[in-house]
Design a protein around this motif. Structure first.
Motif, PDB file in Angstrom:
ATOM      1  N   VAL A 248     -58.578  10.521 -20.410  1.00 36.56           N
ATOM      2  CA  VAL A 248     -57.901  11.903 -20.645  1.00 36.56           C
ATOM      3  C   VAL A 248     -58.790  12.743 -20.036  1.00 36.56           C
ATOM      4  O   VAL A 248     -60.007  12.940 -20.304  1.00 36.56           O
ATOM      5  N   ALA A 249     -58.222  13.500 -18.902  1.00 34.59           N
ATOM      6  CA  ALA A 249     -58.851  14.331 -18.040  1.00 34.59           C
ATOM      7  C   ALA A 249     -59.676  15.532 -18.600  1.00 34.59           C
ATOM      8  O   ALA A 249     -60.751  15.683 -18.193  1.00 34.59           O
ATOM      9  N   GLU A 250     -58.864  15.950 -19.576  1.00 35.54           N
ATOM     10  CA  GLU A 250     -59.422  17.126 -20.043  1.00 35.54           C
ATOM     11  C   GLU A 250     -60.421  17.082 -21.167  1.00 35.54           C
ATOM     12  O   GLU A 250     -60.474  16.140 -21.836  1.00 35.54           O
ATOM     13  N   SER A 251     -61.431  18.199 -21.149  1.00 30.75           N
ATOM     14  CA  SER A 251     -62.358  18.289 -22.241  1.00 30.75           C
ATOM     15  C   SER A 251     -61.801  18.563 -23.425  1.00 30.75           C
ATOM     16  O   SER A 251     -60.714  19.083 -23.335  1.00 30.75           O
ATOM     17  N   PRO A 252     -62.377  18.657 -24.551  1.00 28.92           N
ATOM     18  CA  PRO A 252     -61.643  19.124 -25.980  1.00 28.92           C
ATOM     19  C   PRO A 252     -61.277  20.377 -25.628  1.00 28.92           C
ATOM     20  O   PRO A 252     -60.452  20.886 -26.308  1.00 28.92           O
ATOM     21  N   GLU A 253     -62.322  21.505 -25.043  1.00 27.29           N
ATOM     22  CA  GLU A 253     -62.177  22.810 -24.921  1.00 27.29           C
ATOM     23  C   GLU A 253     -60.843  22.707 -24.215  1.00 27.29           C
ATOM     24  O   GLU A 253     -60.030  23.938 -24.564  1.00 27.29           O
ATOM     25  N   LYS A 254     -60.703  22.248 -23.147  1.00 25.10           N
ATOM     26  CA  LYS A 254     -59.494  22.495 -22.307  1.00 25.10           C
ATOM     27  C   LYS A 254     -58.150  22.054 -22.967  1.00 25.10           C
ATOM     28  O   LYS A 254     -57.014  22.659 -22.902  1.00 25.10           O
ATOM     29  N   LEU A 255     -58.248  20.936 -23.911  1.00 25.87           N
ATOM     30  CA  LEU A 255     -56.980  20.490 -24.358  1.00 25.87           C
ATOM     31  C   LEU A 255     -56.776  21.654 -25.420  1.00 25.87           C
ATOM     32  O   LEU A 255     -55.528  22.067 -25.667  1.00 25.87           O
ATOM     33  N   ARG A 256     -57.808  22.089 -26.154  1.00 24.15           N
ATOM     34  CA  ARG A 256     -57.385  23.275 -27.385  1.00 24.15           C
ATOM     35  C   ARG A 256     -56.971  24.608 -26.454  1.00 24.15           C
ATOM     36  O   ARG A 256     -56.327  25.367 -27.283  1.00 24.15           O
ATOM     37  N   ARG A 257     -57.329  24.750 -25.258  1.00 20.70           N
ATOM     38  CA  ARG A 257     -56.627  25.948 -24.591  1.00 20.70           C
ATOM     39  C   ARG A 257     -55.183  25.745 -24.393  1.00 20.70           C
ATOM     40  O   ARG A 257     -54.396  26.856 -24.350  1.00 20.70           O
ATOM     41  N   ILE A 258     -54.704  24.656 -24.370  1.00 17.43           N
ATOM     42  CA  ILE A 258     -53.153  24.357 -24.494  1.00 17.43           C
ATOM     43  C   ILE A 258     -52.635  24.968 -25.505  1.00 17.43           C
ATOM     44  O   ILE A 258     -51.478  25.822 -25.589  1.00 17.43           O
TER      45      ILE A 258
END
Length: 343
Positions: A248-258
């Motif tokens: 999964v390319a996104e970091s946890p922070e980027k996923l939470r940004r969704i």
């Protein structure tokens, strides 16, 4: 285009000393004006004219491409594989030593597996969920099976080619992030990335910004937002063990940004622009010759009137870059598809 360029190395700041671009590392080229899917979150397929970016459009820009030091060209659309001149475009650009990426629905991968294997460095396919969800969003019966057959054919042609997926999170698939990642693994892809659906811009062949009722069809309600946040945490918790680091390319922070993007749509928190330097390192060429700084900001020139190099450093482009404050710009604050690049 819902399938996005893979995550790049972050750039700390945009250069302050000049807005004249001496290099343009990344170029996104819309190769075809229409598409072979009828995705519920995109209007590109509604285009009636089948326009292409062809060899006659590329050749006059080769000097600009060389002088600007373009390193990477991403073919998008519409569906690039609908362009009959795509193999010729690839041949010309590979002779220039340029990295080539294909963004595709995957429906034509099997048919053109040989050409894709020969012409591209990597491929990014759209994946909207497990089979039933993917087919429903694409509104193409058997879309997942066609994608699977295309990936298999491409692997047979060139086993080492990197193939990843991009998934657009919206109402129809917000509960299936982990299942979508499992579908990507089942397809023997090399990874997957996620972004929120864009509902607030005139991009993707929208004549106007969608009305609120149309936006609501793609956006999330409060209960759906809660389900998404639960799903994001499940993906963060399970992905490293289930798929391996980096799948999964996104970091946890980027996923939470969704989820924060959808929270902002609901008015629960202010919208926040991502870190981005796209207007200083890239451009988007549309089939009609329009040149944009990114997918969402208006064009600042057209190849019918000037060369790429002239447009990139035209007074209009210089004024745009010099006055752009990404953190406060209303378009940037709603952006779902940012680019940060350091050469």
């Amino acid at each position: 285009m819902e399938a996005k360029i893979e995550t790049l190395v972050l750039a700390a700041v945009v250069p302050e000393h000049t807005h004249v671009l001496r290099s343009l590392p990344i170029l996104v080229v819309h190769a075809h004006s229409s598409c072979n899917c009828r995705c519920i979150m995109c209007d590109i397929w509604k285009a009636r004219e089948n326009k292409i970016f062809g060899v006659c459009d590329l050749r006059p820009q080769l000097d600009s491409i060389r002088r600007l030091g373009v390193q990477w060209i991403v073919f998008s659309g519409g569906e690039p594989l609908m362009n009959p001149e795509l193999p010729q475009l690839c041949t010309i650009l590979r002779e220039e030593g340029i990295r080539l990426t294909l963004l595709s629905t995957g429906l034509l991968l099997k048919k053109y597996a040989g050409a894709v294997a020969a012409g591209f460095d990597d491929v990014i396919v759209s994946l909207d969920g497990p089979p039933e969800i993917h087919d429903a969003i694409r509104r193409v019966n058997g879309a997942f099976e066609l994608l699977q057959a295309g990936v298999r054919a491409l692997r047979e042609e060139r086993p080492d080619i990197r193939i990843t997926a991009r998934s657009t999170v919206q109402k129809a698939n917000h509960r299936y992030l982990l299942e979508t990642s499992r579908a990507a693994k089942h397809l023997q892809l090399d990874g997957i990335s996620f972004l929120a659906v864009d509902v607030s811009s005139p991009a993707f062949n929208r004549a106007l910004v969608w009305p609120m009722e149309r936006q609501a069809e793609m956006g999330l309600s409060l209960p759906e937002l809660s389900a998404l946040e639960t799903g994001i945490e499940a993906l963060i918790r399970n992905a490293p063990q289930e798929f391996g680091a980096g799948f999964v390319a996104e970091s946890p922070e980027k996923l939470r940004r969704i989820s924060r993007h959808f929270r902002a749509q609901l008015g629960l928190e202010p919208s926040e622009a991502p870190v981005c330097n796209a207007p200083w390192v890239s451009a988007v060429l549309e089939v009609d010759g329009a040149v944009r700084p990114c997918f969402f900001h208006p064009p600042f020139g057209n190849l019918k009137d000037s060369t790429l190099e002239e447009i990139i450093n035209s007074p209009k482009a210089l004024d745009f870059r010099s006055s752009l404050d990404i953190r406060s710009n209303s378009v940037c604050r709603k952006c779902v598809c940012s680019l940060n690049y350091r050469s």
